[in-house]
Design a protein around this motif. Structure first.
Motif, mmCIF file in Angstrom:
data_model
loop_
_atom_site.group_PDB
_atom_site.id
_atom_site.type_symbol
_atom_site.label_atom_id
_atom_site.label_comp_id
_atom_site.label_asym_id
_atom_site.label_seq_id
_atom_site.Cartn_x
_atom_site.Cartn_y
_atom_site.Cartn_z
ATOM 1 N N LEU A 17 -77.354 -54.249 -1.682
ATOM 2 C CA LEU A 17 -77.300 -56.160 -1.476
ATOM 3 C C LEU A 17 -76.474 -56.332 -0.917
ATOM 4 O O LEU A 17 -76.152 -56.712 0.643
ATOM 5 C CB LEU A 17 -76.947 -56.585 -2.759
ATOM 6 C CG LEU A 17 -77.207 -57.842 -3.360
ATOM 7 C CD1 LEU A 17 -77.838 -58.734 -2.405
ATOM 8 C CD2 LEU A 17 -76.419 -58.575 -4.097
ATOM 9 N N VAL A 18 -75.082 -55.648 -0.983
ATOM 10 C CA VAL A 18 -73.724 -56.171 -0.282
ATOM 11 C C VAL A 18 -74.365 -55.506 1.885
ATOM 12 O O VAL A 18 -73.307 -56.430 2.440
ATOM 13 C CB VAL A 18 -73.081 -54.716 -0.879
ATOM 14 C CG1 VAL A 18 -71.634 -55.567 0.238
ATOM 15 C CG2 VAL A 18 -72.153 -55.884 -2.419
ATOM 16 N N ALA A 19 -74.505 -54.760 1.256
ATOM 17 C CA ALA A 19 -74.874 -54.246 3.071
ATOM 18 C C ALA A 19 -76.346 -55.050 3.343
ATOM 19 O O ALA A 19 -76.215 -55.200 5.098
ATOM 20 C CB ALA A 19 -75.683 -52.666 2.930
ATOM 21 N N PHE A 20 -76.743 -55.530 2.699
ATOM 22 C CA PHE A 20 -78.174 -56.600 2.753
ATOM 23 C C PHE A 20 -77.043 -57.752 3.671
ATOM 24 O O PHE A 20 -77.562 -58.031 4.806
ATOM 25 C CB PHE A 20 -79.058 -56.402 2.322
ATOM 26 C CG PHE A 20 -79.794 -57.842 2.526
ATOM 27 C CD1 PHE A 20 -81.174 -57.646 3.681
ATOM 28 C CD2 PHE A 20 -79.079 -59.236 2.077
ATOM 29 C CE1 PHE A 20 -81.751 -58.796 3.517
ATOM 30 C CE2 PHE A 20 -80.848 -59.942 2.889
ATOM 31 C CZ PHE A 20 -81.835 -60.184 3.521
ATOM 32 N N LEU A 21 -76.235 -57.808 2.495
ATOM 33 C CA LEU A 21 -75.802 -59.197 2.860
ATOM 34 C C LEU A 21 -74.913 -59.560 4.070
ATOM 35 O O LEU A 21 -74.513 -60.034 4.744
ATOM 36 C CB LEU A 21 -74.885 -59.827 2.254
ATOM 37 C CG LEU A 21 -75.304 -60.812 0.564
ATOM 38 C CD1 LEU A 21 -74.375 -60.361 -0.023
ATOM 39 C CD2 LEU A 21 -76.028 -61.552 0.839
ATOM 40 N N VAL A 22 -73.721 -57.875 4.498
ATOM 41 C CA VAL A 22 -72.954 -57.980 5.275
ATOM 42 C C VAL A 22 -74.421 -58.066 6.805
ATOM 43 O O VAL A 22 -73.570 -58.589 8.183
ATOM 44 C CB VAL A 22 -72.629 -56.941 5.310
ATOM 45 C CG1 VAL A 22 -71.462 -56.239 6.742
ATOM 46 C CG2 VAL A 22 -71.331 -56.477 4.254
#
Length: 279
Positions: A17-22
């Motif tokens: 999720l963090v990678a997607f948001l970044v």
């Protein structure tokens, strides 16, 4: 017994999720920030131009004026709806739920054109008022700030209802019973006890509405008719009509910084409110 989640397993679950948001938000924003200091030449020329350009300044002033007006109107309307939703009769609660949920099923574009059909010079409202003899000539309800405020308020009311309803549901009913026992009228209880105790919900709803309103594009473009340009529409014009990508990027970065500051204020206020409840 289940084993407690380890830091590695939590990282494995949250990491995608963090990678997607970044990838979706941070990387594009960094690209826009780079444009603001590299186009057409490297430096902070675009930010200096932004600060000195009276047109950009007037658009920012208009945007904040409209957003403040929309915030006040939205919070007042949402407060009334939330009050009925939380403390009304079962029938009133069902009607309030319909008023809250149905707008989520209608796109912002459809709502904007719907208001245009209602408020235009040959729209339903002006036609009815002229046919009834109330007006001799149609009112100018669109292609100005009034139409923009009406359309934005209608769209944002459901978003303001939820924090207000949450604050209202957390109140202790024994406080109102005690006030009634002391002889306070319903109006006195509402203004002196109910409203102050839901102030955290009012602040939260106001910040949410104001942040959302800053980025509005479709509604001001349709109901404003090019006469009430807001920041988002100005960015579009600078990017695709002028084109002046450097200045458009600088305006975008400035708007994101303002929104980030408001969100930080919202989170800080929410954290302080939660700590106060815990105490």
């Amino acid at each position: 017994m289940r084993k407690p989640a380890t830091a590695l397993s939590c990282l494995f679950l949250i990491g995608p999720l963090v990678a997607f948001l970044v990838l979706v938000y941070v990387v594009p924003f960094l690209g826009v920030a780079e444009w603001s200091v590299t186009l057409p030449t490297p430096g902070v020329t675009q930010y200096e131009k932004l600060a000195a350009d009276p047109l950009v300044f007037s658009v920012f002033v208009r945007t904040f004026r409209i957003c403040l007006t929309v915030t006040v109107a939205t919070v007042i309307a949402a407060y009334a709806i939330a009050y009925v939703w939380v403390r009304g009769t079962p029938l009133q609660r069902r009607i309030a739920e319909l008023c809250i949920l149905i707008p989520f099923w209608i796109s912002v574009l459809t709502r904007a054109f719907g208001w245009l059909a209602l408020l235009s010079s040959r729209g339903l409202i002006n036609t009815w008022l002229i046919d009834l003899g109330v007006l001799g000539e149609p009112l100018t309800l669109v292609r100005n700030e009034l139409g923009v405020v009406i359309g934005m308020t209608h769209y944002l009311v459901p978003f303001a209802v939820f924090p207000l309803a949450s604050a209202m549901r957390s109140l202790d009913e024994r406080i109102f019973l005690a006030a009634r026992g002391m002889g306070a009228s319903r109006l006195r209880i509402f203004w002196s006890i109910f409203v102050p105790m839901t102030f955290s919900g009012i602040i939260g709803a106001a910040l949410i509405v104001f942040v959302f309103a800053l980025g509005f594009f479709v509604t001001p473009a349709i109901l404003g008719g090019g006469r009430s340009i807001m920041v988002a529409e100005l960015i579009y014009l600078r990017m695709f009509q002028s084109p002046d990508w450097g200045l458009g990027a600088a305006i975008s970065v400035t708007l994101v910084v303002i929104v980030g500051g408001l969100l930080a204020l919202l989170f800080r206020y929410a954290r302080l409110g939660n700590s106060g409840l815990v105490q």
